[in-house]
Design a protein around this motif. Structure first.
Motif, mmCIF file in Angstrom:
data_model
loop_
_atom_site.group_PDB
_atom_site.id
_atom_site.type_symbol
_atom_site.label_atom_id
_atom_site.label_comp_id
_atom_site.label_asym_id
_atom_site.label_seq_id
_atom_site.Cartn_x
_atom_site.Cartn_y
_atom_site.Cartn_z
ATOM 1 N N THR A 1 0.807 -1.224 0.000
ATOM 2 C CA THR A 1 0.000 0.000 0.000
ATOM 3 C C THR A 1 0.839 1.273 0.000
ATOM 4 N N GLN A 2 2.085 1.195 0.475
ATOM 5 C CA GLN A 2 2.927 2.384 0.530
ATOM 6 C C GLN A 2 3.923 2.451 -0.627
ATOM 7 N N SER A 3 3.804 1.527 -1.570
ATOM 8 C CA SER A 3 4.648 1.558 -2.754
ATOM 9 C C SER A 3 4.111 2.594 -3.741
ATOM 10 N N THR A 4 4.775 2.729 -4.869
ATOM 11 C CA THR A 4 4.534 3.850 -5.786
ATOM 12 C C THR A 4 3.074 4.037 -6.160
ATOM 13 N N THR A 5 2.383 2.989 -6.556
ATOM 14 C CA THR A 5 1.024 3.132 -7.077
ATOM 15 C C THR A 5 -0.036 3.098 -5.992
ATOM 16 N N LYS A 6 0.335 2.772 -4.750
ATOM 17 C CA LYS A 6 -0.531 2.805 -3.580
ATOM 18 C C LYS A 6 -1.870 2.112 -3.829
ATOM 19 N N GLN A 7 -2.972 2.902 -3.891
ATOM 20 C CA GLN A 7 -4.301 2.310 -4.040
ATOM 21 C C GLN A 7 -4.402 1.444 -5.290
ATOM 22 N N GLY A 8 -3.724 1.856 -6.361
ATOM 23 C CA GLY A 8 -3.760 1.085 -7.601
ATOM 24 C C GLY A 8 -3.217 -0.319 -7.426
ATOM 25 N N ASN A 9 -2.224 -0.472 -6.532
ATOM 26 C CA ASN A 9 -1.682 -1.803 -6.264
ATOM 27 C C ASN A 9 -2.750 -2.723 -5.675
ATOM 28 N N VAL A 10 -3.538 -2.184 -4.743
ATOM 29 C CA VAL A 10 -4.584 -2.991 -4.117
ATOM 30 C C VAL A 10 -5.717 -3.237 -5.109
ATOM 31 N N ASP A 11 -6.027 -2.237 -5.915
ATOM 32 C CA ASP A 11 -7.050 -2.405 -6.960
ATOM 33 C C ASP A 11 -6.745 -3.616 -7.841
ATOM 34 N N VAL A 12 -5.522 -3.657 -8.366
ATOM 35 C CA VAL A 12 -5.178 -4.737 -9.298
ATOM 36 C C VAL A 12 -5.089 -6.081 -8.577
ATOM 37 N N LEU A 13 -4.704 -6.061 -7.301
ATOM 38 C CA LEU A 13 -4.651 -7.301 -6.533
ATOM 39 C C LEU A 13 -6.063 -7.866 -6.317
ATOM 40 N N ILE A 14 -7.016 -6.990 -6.013
ATOM 41 C CA ILE A 14 -8.409 -7.425 -5.866
ATOM 42 C C ILE A 14 -8.910 -8.029 -7.174
ATOM 43 N N GLN A 15 -8.582 -7.374 -8.278
ATOM 44 C CA GLN A 15 -9.022 -7.872 -9.585
ATOM 45 C C GLN A 15 -8.385 -9.224 -9.914
ATOM 46 N N LEU A 16 -7.131 -9.411 -9.475
ATOM 47 C CA LEU A 16 -6.477 -10.709 -9.651
ATOM 48 C C LEU A 16 -7.222 -11.795 -8.874
ATOM 49 N N ILE A 17 -7.596 -11.488 -7.637
ATOM 50 C CA ILE A 17 -8.330 -12.455 -6.821
ATOM 51 C C ILE A 17 -9.680 -12.781 -7.469
ATOM 52 N N GLU A 18 -10.356 -11.756 -7.990
ATOM 53 C CA GLU A 18 -11.628 -11.984 -8.669
ATOM 54 C C GLU A 18 -11.442 -12.877 -9.906
ATOM 55 N N ASP A 19 -10.362 -12.642 -10.642
ATOM 56 C CA ASP A 19 -10.070 -13.478 -11.816
ATOM 57 C C ASP A 19 -9.822 -14.927 -11.411
ATOM 58 N N LEU A 20 -9.091 -15.123 -10.305
ATOM 59 C CA LEU A 20 -8.771 -16.478 -9.851
ATOM 60 C C LEU A 20 -10.019 -17.248 -9.434
ATOM 61 N N ASN A 21 -11.049 -16.525 -8.993
ATOM 62 C CA ASN A 21 -12.267 -17.193 -8.554
ATOM 63 C C ASN A 21 -13.056 -17.811 -9.708
ATOM 64 N N LYS A 22 -12.635 -17.590 -10.935
ATOM 65 C CA LYS A 22 -13.218 -18.294 -12.076
ATOM 66 C C LYS A 22 -12.693 -19.728 -12.153
ATOM 67 N N TYR A 23 -11.555 -19.966 -11.489
ATOM 68 C CA TYR A 23 -10.909 -21.279 -11.541
ATOM 69 C C TYR A 23 -10.931 -21.993 -10.193
#
Length: 447
Positions: free
Chosen positions: A267-289
């Motif tokens: 969360t404190q890295s360069t993209t901050k909120q964007g990092n968590v955004d993409v991580l959530i989307q990754l988890i959502e993608d994984l839930n298809k499998y």
């Protein structure tokens, strides 16, 4: 950590809750002798040290800073009356902290914010605020720690080092415990650490993946692309060989139940909120499998409780501004660091927090020029700034109360020993301040 021999006690209290971190371990046994805690069972080294050695630098009496700049002991009546007067007369007060107190005390703080038009904020504003914003924008594939213990066969830690920061996290919830569907404990699980640094958590993991600092978004977005079936022609992404990323995606896709935990390294890295955004989307993608969920690693034992309580009362998780008579929330406008950097507050009260440790130097400078109040159990850097100091009690030791674990499960924290004679709970202190403010407003004819 020094304590008396484990056999030298006359009473034990079981099923107590630790007030160190967001694990909120509720299986702690306190060993007492002459009604004092002399030993602890089941706690980690950090929690045990806090419980046993917490008398060092203890605040024991209310104090007010005199004209010579020295803190002098005073009566509770004098200190509480002074704070109520300052809050009533202030134009832009800020009430900050709340991470190490009870939900019951937090509710009293919200009442004070409402009646005085204050901004009420907590440590989320400087740590997992980006996480909460991402949850609001994208959603939160939530889970409980009990589900992880009983079901998870693949566990991933991203930008966090629980072996040092939450020492019982692996042993109690994720890696080593035997679960209903994981009867062999560690043998039934694959542990992966994704972090630029080789941490102690990485040492006990089955796989450590190090990527370039600041390249979090590119790393996780590439995982999404691979998962979606896109061909990646680059030989490496974010400093990681592309074959390692393909292998990671396969492990995640084939998990029976996957659990991902992330911390401030993300969360404190360069993209901050964007990092968590993409991580959530990754988890959502994984839930298809498969079945995947995620949780932030929360620090203080009730920092999550503040977010829960404030959202319940106002609809907003932190940085809530009552100056217009109703709650408003705007990150960058109503959050503590931004307010102090703009030199807006004319009163500042910290409850169960130490801004002297947590805030940047430029931000702290403004606290020297305004009335500052400390409500806490111990002397610290913030005490050196405070004009009024009120000594409080330890939740889960000297005071009962409710706290929310990092997975948003509420837990009751029992009282074990008596408080120091002239200390009071945060809930009592704040209720007394509220009552005095209400009385002053009635006397002044304010609605």
């Amino acid at each position: 950590m020094t304590q008396m021999p484990i056999t030298d006690y006359d009473r034990q209290v079981k099923n107590c809750s630790c007030s160190y971190c967001g694990n909120n371990c509720d299986d702690i046994t306190y060993l007492l002798k002459d009604d004092k805690i002399v030993g602890v069972r089941h706690a980690c080294r950090l929690g045990a040290s806090k419980i046993i050695n917490d008398e060092d630098q203890r605040l024991l009496n209310p104090m007010i800073r005199n004209k010579e700049g020295i803190l002098k002991e005073t009566t509770w009546e004098n200190a509480l009356d002074k704070i109520a007067q300052l809050l009533t007369n202030s134009v832009r007060p800020v009430l900050y902290g709340w991470g190490e107190t009870s939900v019951e005390a937090i509710k009293e703080g919200i009442k004070i914010a409402q009646i005085t038009g204050s901004v009420i904020d907590n440590q989320s504003t400087i740590c997992h605020g980006a996480t909460i914003q991402a949850f609001q924008n994208v959603g939160h594939p939530v889970m409980t720690l009990g589900a992880v213990k009983n079901r998870a066969d693949v566990i991933i830690y991203v930008g966090t080092n629980p072996m040092d920061d939450h020492p019982r996290h692996l042993s109690r919830y994720t890696t080593f415990p035997e679960g209903f569907f994981r009867p062999n404990g560690r043998e039934d699980r694959t542990i992966i650490t994704i972090d630029p640094k080789y941490t102690n958590t990485a040492k006990v993991s089955d796989k450590w993946i190090s990527y370039d600092i600041g390249e979090d978004y590119a790393f996780f977005n590439t995982l999404r692309m691979i998962l979606a079936g896109h061909e990646i022609t680059d030989e490496e992404i974010a400093g990681v060989n592309i074959e390692i990323l393909y292998e990671l995606v396969e492990i995640m896709k084939n998990a029976e139940y996957g659990a991902l935990f992330f911390g401030l390294g993300l969360t404190q890295s360069t993209t901050k909120q964007g990092n968590v955004d993409v991580l959530i989307q990754l988890i959502e993608d994984l839930n298809k499998y498969s079945k995947w969920s995620m949780l932030p690693m929360r620090g203080f034992f009730n920092v999550n409780g503040f977010n829960m309580a404030l959202t319940t009362e106002t609809g907003y998780p932190y940085g809530v501004d009552y100056s217009r008579g109703y709650p408003r929330y705007m990150v960058g406008e109503t959050t503590t660091i931004d307010l102090l950097n703009r030199r807006e507050p004319d009163f500042f009260m910290a409850v169960a927090a130490d801004p002297g440790v947590q805030f940047p130097g430029y931000t702290i400078k403004h606290l020297v020029d305004i009335p500052v109040v400390q409500v806490d159990t111990h002397w610290g850097p913030y005490t050196e700034l405070a004009d009024i100091v009120l000594p409080s009690t330890r939740v889960g030791v000297e005071t009962k109360g409710t706290a929310y674990r990092m997975d948003s499960i509420p837990l009751y924290m029992k009282k074990v020993i008596e408080k120091p004679e002239n200390c009071h709970s945060d809930q009592w202190i704040l209720s007394q301040i509220y009552n005095r403010i209400e009385k002053l407003k009635q006397e002044n004819g304010d609605n």
